[in-house]
Design an enzyme around this catalytic site. Structure first.
Site, PDB file in Angstrom:
ATOM      1  N   GLY A  99     -33.279  41.357 -48.846  1.00  0.00           N
ATOM      2  CA  GLY A  99     -33.090  42.651 -50.059  1.00  0.00           C
ATOM      3  C   GLY A  99     -32.840  43.792 -49.404  1.00  0.00           C
ATOM      4  O   GLY A  99     -31.972  44.502 -49.950  1.00  0.00           O
ATOM      5  N   ARG A 112     -28.087  37.265 -49.975  1.00  0.00           N
ATOM      6  CA  ARG A 112     -29.495  37.474 -49.744  1.00  0.00           C
ATOM      7  C   ARG A 112     -29.897  35.746 -49.695  1.00  0.00           C
ATOM      8  O   ARG A 112     -29.719  35.102 -50.536  1.00  0.00           O
ATOM      9  CB  ARG A 112     -30.266  38.305 -50.872  1.00  0.00           C
ATOM     10  CG  ARG A 112     -31.676  38.179 -50.597  1.00  0.00           C
ATOM     11  CD  ARG A 112     -32.521  39.031 -51.942  1.00  0.00           C
ATOM     12  NE  ARG A 112     -33.800  39.310 -51.568  1.00  0.00           N
ATOM     13  CZ  ARG A 112     -34.744  39.472 -52.416  1.00  0.00           C
ATOM     14  NH1 ARG A 112     -34.322  39.864 -53.914  1.00  0.00           N
ATOM     15  NH2 ARG A 112     -35.957  39.405 -52.359  1.00  0.00           N
ATOM     16  N   HIS A 113     -31.027  35.597 -48.882  1.00  0.00           N
ATOM     17  CA  HIS A 113     -31.347  34.382 -48.796  1.00  0.00           C
ATOM     18  C   HIS A 113     -31.943  33.878 -49.987  1.00  0.00           C
ATOM     19  O   HIS A 113     -32.370  34.576 -50.981  1.00  0.00           O
ATOM     20  CB  HIS A 113     -32.771  34.347 -47.576  1.00  0.00           C
ATOM     21  CG  HIS A 113     -33.849  35.315 -47.941  1.00  0.00           C
ATOM     22  ND1 HIS A 113     -34.784  34.892 -49.043  1.00  0.00           N
ATOM     23  CD2 HIS A 113     -34.191  36.734 -47.672  1.00  0.00           C
ATOM     24  CE1 HIS A 113     -35.594  35.859 -49.148  1.00  0.00           C
ATOM     25  NE2 HIS A 113     -35.293  36.829 -48.374  1.00  0.00           N
ATOM     26  N   GLY A 114     -32.283  32.547 -50.195  1.00  0.00           N
ATOM     27  CA  GLY A 114     -32.858  32.166 -51.391  1.00  0.00           C
ATOM     28  C   GLY A 114     -34.292  32.274 -51.550  1.00  0.00           C
ATOM     29  O   GLY A 114     -34.866  32.827 -50.643  1.00  0.00           O
ATOM     30  N   ARG A 144     -36.060  32.029 -43.436  1.00  0.00           N
ATOM     31  CA  ARG A 144     -35.637  32.033 -44.756  1.00  0.00           C
ATOM     32  C   ARG A 144     -34.113  32.636 -44.822  1.00  0.00           C
ATOM     33  O   ARG A 144     -33.329  31.733 -45.673  1.00  0.00           O
ATOM     34  CB  ARG A 144     -36.497  32.695 -45.808  1.00  0.00           C
ATOM     35  CG  ARG A 144     -36.315  34.502 -45.292  1.00  0.00           C
ATOM     36  CD  ARG A 144     -37.555  34.973 -46.258  1.00  0.00           C
ATOM     37  NE  ARG A 144     -37.791  36.463 -46.045  1.00  0.00           N
ATOM     38  CZ  ARG A 144     -38.533  36.947 -45.292  1.00  0.00           C
ATOM     39  NH1 ARG A 144     -39.306  36.458 -44.270  1.00  0.00           N
ATOM     40  NH2 ARG A 144     -38.507  38.337 -45.180  1.00  0.00           N
ATOM     41  N   GLU A 167     -35.479  41.774 -42.725  1.00  0.00           N
ATOM     42  CA  GLU A 167     -35.948  42.280 -43.838  1.00  0.00           C
ATOM     43  C   GLU A 167     -36.770  43.665 -43.286  1.00  0.00           C
ATOM     44  O   GLU A 167     -36.980  43.651 -42.049  1.00  0.00           O
ATOM     45  CB  GLU A 167     -36.732  41.578 -44.515  1.00  0.00           C
ATOM     46  CG  GLU A 167     -37.460  42.111 -45.851  1.00  0.00           C
ATOM     47  CD  GLU A 167     -36.875  42.713 -46.712  1.00  0.00           C
ATOM     48  OE1 GLU A 167     -36.203  44.006 -46.644  1.00  0.00           O
ATOM     49  OE2 GLU A 167     -36.461  41.878 -47.967  1.00  0.00           O
ATOM     50  N   LYS A 180     -48.051  41.775 -54.867  1.00  0.00           N
ATOM     51  CA  LYS A 180     -47.777  43.099 -55.398  1.00  0.00           C
ATOM     52  C   LYS A 180     -48.399  43.603 -56.476  1.00  0.00           C
ATOM     53  O   LYS A 180     -48.540  44.839 -56.701  1.00  0.00           O
ATOM     54  CB  LYS A 180     -46.340  42.770 -55.435  1.00  0.00           C
ATOM     55  CG  LYS A 180     -45.362  42.720 -54.404  1.00  0.00           C
ATOM     56  CD  LYS A 180     -43.947  42.310 -54.732  1.00  0.00           C
ATOM     57  CE  LYS A 180     -43.105  41.753 -53.456  1.00  0.00           C
ATOM     58  NZ  LYS A 180     -41.687  41.435 -53.750  1.00  0.00           N
ATOM     59  N   GLU A 198     -41.115  31.244 -50.156  1.00  0.00           N
ATOM     60  CA  GLU A 198     -42.414  30.861 -50.562  1.00  0.00           C
ATOM     61  C   GLU A 198     -43.280  32.103 -50.969  1.00  0.00           C
ATOM     62  O   GLU A 198     -43.863  31.940 -52.009  1.00  0.00           O
ATOM     63  CB  GLU A 198     -42.978  30.184 -49.188  1.00  0.00           C
ATOM     64  CG  GLU A 198     -42.540  28.737 -49.084  1.00  0.00           C
ATOM     65  CD  GLU A 198     -42.966  28.253 -47.569  1.00  0.00           C
ATOM     66  OE1 GLU A 198     -42.591  27.180 -47.378  1.00  0.00           O
ATOM     67  OE2 GLU A 198     -43.614  29.227 -46.819  1.00  0.00           O
ATOM     68  N   THR A 207     -43.556  40.418 -48.103  1.00  0.00           N
ATOM     69  CA  THR A 207     -43.145  39.526 -46.828  1.00  0.00           C
ATOM     70  C   THR A 207     -42.963  40.300 -45.698  1.00  0.00           C
ATOM     71  O   THR A 207     -43.251  40.026 -44.741  1.00  0.00           O
ATOM     72  CB  THR A 207     -42.013  38.577 -47.374  1.00  0.00           C
ATOM     73  OG1 THR A 207     -42.243  38.002 -48.603  1.00  0.00           O
ATOM     74  CG2 THR A 207     -41.840  37.403 -46.356  1.00  0.00           C
ATOM     75  N   GLY A 208     -41.797  40.819 -45.655  1.00  0.00           N
ATOM     76  CA  GLY A 208     -41.431  41.761 -44.583  1.00  0.00           C
ATOM     77  C   GLY A 208     -40.853  40.964 -43.556  1.00  0.00           C
ATOM     78  O   GLY A 208     -40.022  40.043 -43.608  1.00  0.00           O
TER      79      GLY A 208
END
Length: 249
Positions: free
Chosen positions: A184, A11-13, A63, A90, A101, A16, A24-25
């Site tokens: 994710g 999974r990306h780091g 990302r 994503e 959230k 932001e 984010t999506g």
């Protein structure tokens, strides 16, 4: 392929908007300094454990692309083939994209919030075309009509698994070590498939940012170790717990 194939999921780091606790999506945000450090460390882990990828697959979102580049650089594998596809993007969070959230949970309640965020087959409300965080004018998605307006995890499974089967699996069967750098929910969709998880069980699956997850697969592409093996198990456990807690504050 030989008796086994090796697949590494990453999974990306931290992005932001991960750090701001926003949905984010498909919104194309960059990495934080922490996220860039996670990406570099993931490549170092690959090199330290001799787990050097021969091919890389990632999404169309920066990302993930940046994470892939930094990880490959740290592992001295910048020269390997890289393929990008929106099918690894994503999950599209619809009208929730850009929302906090915790504030969303407070407004709609715990049950609705968790259904939108974690359930297998409940999509959020669709985003309006032309709104701030829609992708209908993004040239990356011109061939697919601007992309979806919302998705649940089941939708991600439908769009990602055919790509995995038709494009990525041939690399695995040819003996290549394959690295997938994604998100994710696109990775949850793949892990569900690999581990044959039920729709209910996948609800509790959390994938941390920036920690490689190794799968050794048999001739039927089933995991020799269910759930795979994180290259840094302690950090992975802490990271997964942090993902699970998002929106609770």
């Amino acid at each position: 392929m030989g008796e086994t194939a090796t697949l590494v999921l990453l999974r990306h780091g931290e992005s932001e908007w991960n750090s701001l606790n926003l949905f984010t999506g498909w919104v194309d945000v960059g990495l934080t300094d922490k996220g860039r450090a996670e990406a570099v460390r993931s490549g170092e882990l690959l090199a330290e454990q001799g787990l050097l990828p021969d091919a890389l697959y990632t999404s169309l979102l920066r990302r993930a692309i940046t994470t892939a580049h930094l990880a490959l650089d740290a592992a001295d594998r910048l020269w390997i083939p890289v393929r990008r596809s929106w099918r690894l993007n994503e999950r599209h969070y619809g009208a929730l994209q850009g929302l906090d959230k915790a504030e969303t949970k407070a407004r709609y309640g715990e049950e609705q919030f968790m259904a939108w965020r974690r359930s297998y087959d409940t999509p959020p409300p669709p985003i309006e075309r032309g709104s701030t965080y829609s992708q209908d004018a993004d040239p990356r998605y011109a061939d697919i009509g601007g992309g979806p307006l919302t998705e649940c995890l089941a939708d991600v499974v439908v769009r990602f698994l055919p790509y995995f089967t038709d494009v990525i699996v041939p690399d695995l069967r040819s003996g290549k070590t394959v690295l997938i750098v994604a998100h994710g929910n696109s990775l949850r969709a793949l892990v569900k498939h690999l581990d044959q998880m039920s729709d209910d069980d996948v609800v509790g699956l959390n994938i941390p940012t920036g920690i490689p997850l190794r799968y050794d697969l048999d001739a039927r592409l089933r995991p020799l170790v269910p759930g795979g093996t994180y290259l840094d198990p302690e950090a992975a456990a802490a990271g997964a717990a942090a993902v699970a807690s998002q929106g609770r504050g």
